[in-house]
Scaffold this motif. Structure first.
Motif, PDB file in Angstrom:
ATOM      1  N   GLY A  79       0.832  -1.198   0.000  1.00 56.28           N
ATOM      2  CA  GLY A  79       0.000   0.000   0.000  1.00 56.28           C
ATOM      3  C   GLY A  79       0.863   1.244   0.000  1.00 56.28           C
ATOM      4  N   GLY A  80       0.276   2.370   0.409  1.00 56.92           N
ATOM      5  CA  GLY A  80       0.983   3.638   0.440  1.00 56.92           C
ATOM      6  C   GLY A  80       1.570   3.947   1.805  1.00 56.92           C
ATOM      7  N   ASP A  81       1.954   5.199   2.001  1.00 56.25           N
ATOM      8  CA  ASP A  81       2.600   5.603   3.254  1.00 56.25           C
ATOM      9  C   ASP A  81       1.691   5.405   4.455  1.00 56.25           C
ATOM     10  OD1 ASP A  81       5.146   6.350   2.310  1.00 56.25           O
ATOM     11  OD2 ASP A  81       4.408   8.282   1.629  1.00 56.25           O
ATOM     12  N   ILE A  87       8.090  -3.608   2.231  1.00 55.09           N
ATOM     13  CA  ILE A  87       7.156  -2.695   1.569  1.00 55.09           C
ATOM     14  C   ILE A  87       7.045  -3.048   0.095  1.00 55.09           C
ATOM     15  CG2 ILE A  87       6.575  -0.288   1.064  1.00 55.09           C
ATOM     16  CD1 ILE A  87       8.414   0.571   3.359  1.00 55.09           C
ATOM     17  N   VAL A  88       5.798  -3.130  -0.371  1.00 59.69           N
ATOM     18  CA  VAL A  88       5.500  -3.173  -1.796  1.00 59.69           C
ATOM     19  C   VAL A  88       4.688  -1.914  -2.077  1.00 59.69           C
ATOM     20  CG1 VAL A  88       4.347  -4.392  -3.670  1.00 59.69           C
ATOM     21  CG2 VAL A  88       5.530  -5.690  -1.880  1.00 59.69           C
ATOM     22  N   PRO A  89       5.290  -0.891  -2.695  1.00 62.18           N
ATOM     23  CA  PRO A  89       4.639   0.420  -2.824  1.00 62.18           C
ATOM     24  C   PRO A  89       3.396   0.385  -3.715  1.00 62.18           C
ATOM     25  CG  PRO A  89       7.004   0.549  -3.263  1.00 62.18           C
ATOM     26  CD  PRO A  89       6.640  -0.894  -3.257  1.00 62.18           C
ATOM     27  N   PHE A  90       2.309   0.976  -3.200  1.00 62.39           N
ATOM     28  CA  PHE A  90       1.070   1.019  -3.970  1.00 62.39           C
ATOM     29  C   PHE A  90       0.275   2.271  -3.628  1.00 62.39           C
ATOM     30  CE2 PHE A  90       0.685  -3.240  -5.907  1.00 62.39           C
ATOM     31  CZ  PHE A  90      -0.143  -2.932  -6.977  1.00 62.39           C
ATOM     32  N   GLY A  91       0.964   3.351  -3.234  1.00 58.09           N
ATOM     33  CA  GLY A  91       0.261   4.550  -2.816  1.00 58.09           C
ATOM     34  C   GLY A  91       0.326   5.662  -3.842  1.00 58.09           C
ATOM     35  N   GLY A 147      14.852   3.351  -1.421  1.00 57.42           N
ATOM     36  CA  GLY A 147      15.352   2.752  -2.653  1.00 57.42           C
ATOM     37  C   GLY A 147      14.589   1.525  -3.091  1.00 57.42           C
ATOM     38  N   ILE A 148      13.364   1.372  -2.628  1.00 59.26           N
ATOM     39  CA  ILE A 148      12.550   0.209  -2.990  1.00 59.26           C
ATOM     40  C   ILE A 148      11.974   0.420  -4.383  1.00 59.26           C
ATOM     41  CG2 ILE A 148      10.445  -1.075  -2.404  1.00 59.26           C
ATOM     42  CD1 ILE A 148      11.095  -0.346   0.554  1.00 59.26           C
ATOM     43  N   PRO A 149      12.053  -0.563  -5.255  1.00 58.17           N
ATOM     44  CA  PRO A 149      11.518  -0.398  -6.619  1.00 58.17           C
ATOM     45  C   PRO A 149      10.030  -0.070  -6.605  1.00 58.17           C
ATOM     46  CG  PRO A 149      12.886  -2.372  -6.473  1.00 58.17           C
ATOM     47  CD  PRO A 149      12.701  -1.885  -5.068  1.00 58.17           C
ATOM     48  N   MET A 150       9.614   0.814  -7.529  1.00 51.02           N
ATOM     49  CA  MET A 150       8.206   1.166  -7.648  1.00 51.02           C
ATOM     50  C   MET A 150       7.420   0.126  -8.440  1.00 51.02           C
ATOM     51  SD  MET A 150       7.656   3.950  -5.925  1.00 51.02           S
ATOM     52  CE  MET A 150       8.860   3.339  -4.730  1.00 51.02           C
ATOM     53  N   ASP A 151       8.117  -0.655  -9.250  1.00 51.62           N
ATOM     54  CA  ASP A 151       7.481  -1.747  -9.979  1.00 51.62           C
ATOM     55  C   ASP A 151       7.121  -2.861  -8.995  1.00 51.62           C
ATOM     56  OD1 ASP A 151       6.939  -3.417 -12.498  1.00 51.62           O
ATOM     57  OD2 ASP A 151       8.451  -4.614 -11.439  1.00 51.62           O
ATOM     58  N   GLN A 153      11.769  13.252   1.909  1.00 52.74           N
ATOM     59  CA  GLN A 153      10.727  13.599   0.965  1.00 52.74           C
ATOM     60  C   GLN A 153       9.318  13.221   1.400  1.00 52.74           C
ATOM     61  OE1 GLN A 153       9.838  11.105  -2.511  1.00 52.74           O
ATOM     62  NE2 GLN A 153      11.890  10.245  -2.311  1.00 52.74           N
ATOM     63  N   TYR A 154       8.357  13.977   0.851  1.00 54.68           N
ATOM     64  CA  TYR A 154       6.936  13.672   1.059  1.00 54.68           C
ATOM     65  C   TYR A 154       6.529  12.440   0.261  1.00 54.68           C
ATOM     66  CZ  TYR A 154       6.493  18.518   2.726  1.00 54.68           C
ATOM     67  OH  TYR A 154       6.635  19.694   3.407  1.00 54.68           O
ATOM     68  N   GLY A 155       7.029  12.344  -0.951  1.00 56.99           N
ATOM     69  CA  GLY A 155       6.643  11.326  -1.919  1.00 56.99           C
ATOM     70  C   GLY A 155       6.770  11.913  -3.310  1.00 56.99           C
ATOM     71  N   ASN A 156       6.706  11.047  -4.331  1.00 54.94           N
ATOM     72  CA  ASN A 156       6.843  11.494  -5.718  1.00 54.94           C
ATOM     73  C   ASN A 156       8.120  12.291  -5.947  1.00 54.94           C
ATOM     74  OD1 ASN A 156       4.312  10.501  -6.992  1.00 54.94           O
ATOM     75  ND2 ASN A 156       3.362  11.812  -5.444  1.00 54.94           N
TER      76      ASN A 156
END
Length: 295
Positions: free
Chosen positions: A65-67, A86-90, A100-104, A196-199
């Motif tokens: 998910g997200g933050d 973490i698997v980013p999905f936000g 440094g976690i991949p966004m894919d 950073q906040y994100g993006n």
């Protein structure tokens, strides 16, 4: 040695469908290295409950998910021997990007098997944990508005910011950082654990997750016509060179403000009073980082 991993999937984070994620996890994970178990959260704070029950039973608890989801899961396992994955999905994925976690998605799942675990700092604001960023002022105001919107994503956030900045009024803040006192009129105050906040929008480019300090970022009132410039500075990691930005590092932060209003913890808004108490918890969270992480 095979590790047991619980994947907690937030089905609504980032406005992105995750119907195929359980199958992707099972297809991607090497069963000889990791034993995956999958659970879905179904409401506010449910991920925290699931993660709490996993401590002592699983080696890794993975936030899909997200933050906000990361905050819930990490809050449950902080100060334990359980590692956060973490698997980013936000919408922004601020902590994931800093780590440094991949966004894919598939690459992020593969990264969990790397086993590169770091111990990072966490923090508390009025007793509640945060791991990436907390704040008050304009960014908390936007987080509150954004949370009620139907559309997620970076573009929707920018549109909300542009719409609201015209009428937003700065506040006066009295700040005590490790016993040293400051008075500011500020457009916003950001308390940065990461940069950073994100993006890849960086408020404090030199922030570290492993230095035992929080960066208190004071954004002073600035002419409205400079709003695009201030935004661009965050994108190119140049905030510290602006005369409208001051960054002070410390461990214990006490803030007094004029009015009750929104604050945010890792992007999730809530209402707080005029007194805000913030402190760092050094070396308190085990987390699996990405291959590009440097701190």
């Amino acid at each position: 040695m095979k590790r047991k991993a619980l994947f907690i999937i937030n089905p609504i984070s980032g406005g992105k469908k995750k119907d195929g994620v359980p199958e992707l996890i099972k297809d991607t994970i090497d069963a000889g290295v990791m034993e995956p178990v999958i659970a879905f959260s179904d409401g506010v704070a449910h991920a925290r409950v699931i993660a709490s029950e996993a401590v002592g039973k699983f080696d890794i608890v993975v936030a899909v998910g997200g933050d906000g989801t990361v905050n819930e899961v990490a809050s449950a396992i902080v100060d334990t021997d359980t590692s956060l994955g973490i698997v980013p999905f936000g919408s922004g994925n601020g902590l994931s990007r800093f780590l440094g976690i991949p966004m894919d998605t598939k690459s992020a799942i593969k990264n969990l098997a790397s086993g590169r675990t770091e111990i990072i700092d966490s923090a508390r604001i009025n007793g509640q944990p945060f791991f990436n960023m907390a704040g008050m002022g304009f960014d908390a105001h936007i987080s509150e508005i954004f949370s009620h919107g139907k559309k997620r994503g970076f573009i929707s956030y920018i549109k909300s910011s542009i719409k609201e900045v015209v009428g937003y009024q700065s506040q006066n803040y009295h700040i005590d950082i490790d016993g040293k006192k400051y008075d500011y009129k500020a457009f916003m105050l950001s308390i940065a654990n990461s940069s950073q906040y994100g993006n890849n929008v960086h408020i404090s480019p030199k922030a570290s997750l492993q230095d035992g300090l929080l960066d208190v970022c004071v954004i002073k009132p600035f002419p409205l016509w400079r709003f695009p410039e201030m935004s661009m500075r965050m994108l190119v990691k140049a905030t510290e060179s602006s005369k409208y930005v001051e960054i002070i590092r410390g461990k214990q932060i006490l803030i007094k403000r004029e009015h009750t209003g929104p604050i945010h913890l890792d992007g999730e808004p809530q209402v707080a009073g005029t007194g805000i108490d913030i402190n760092i918890l050094p070396n308190s969270l085990r987390v699996i980082v990405g291959p590009s992480f440097k701190n």
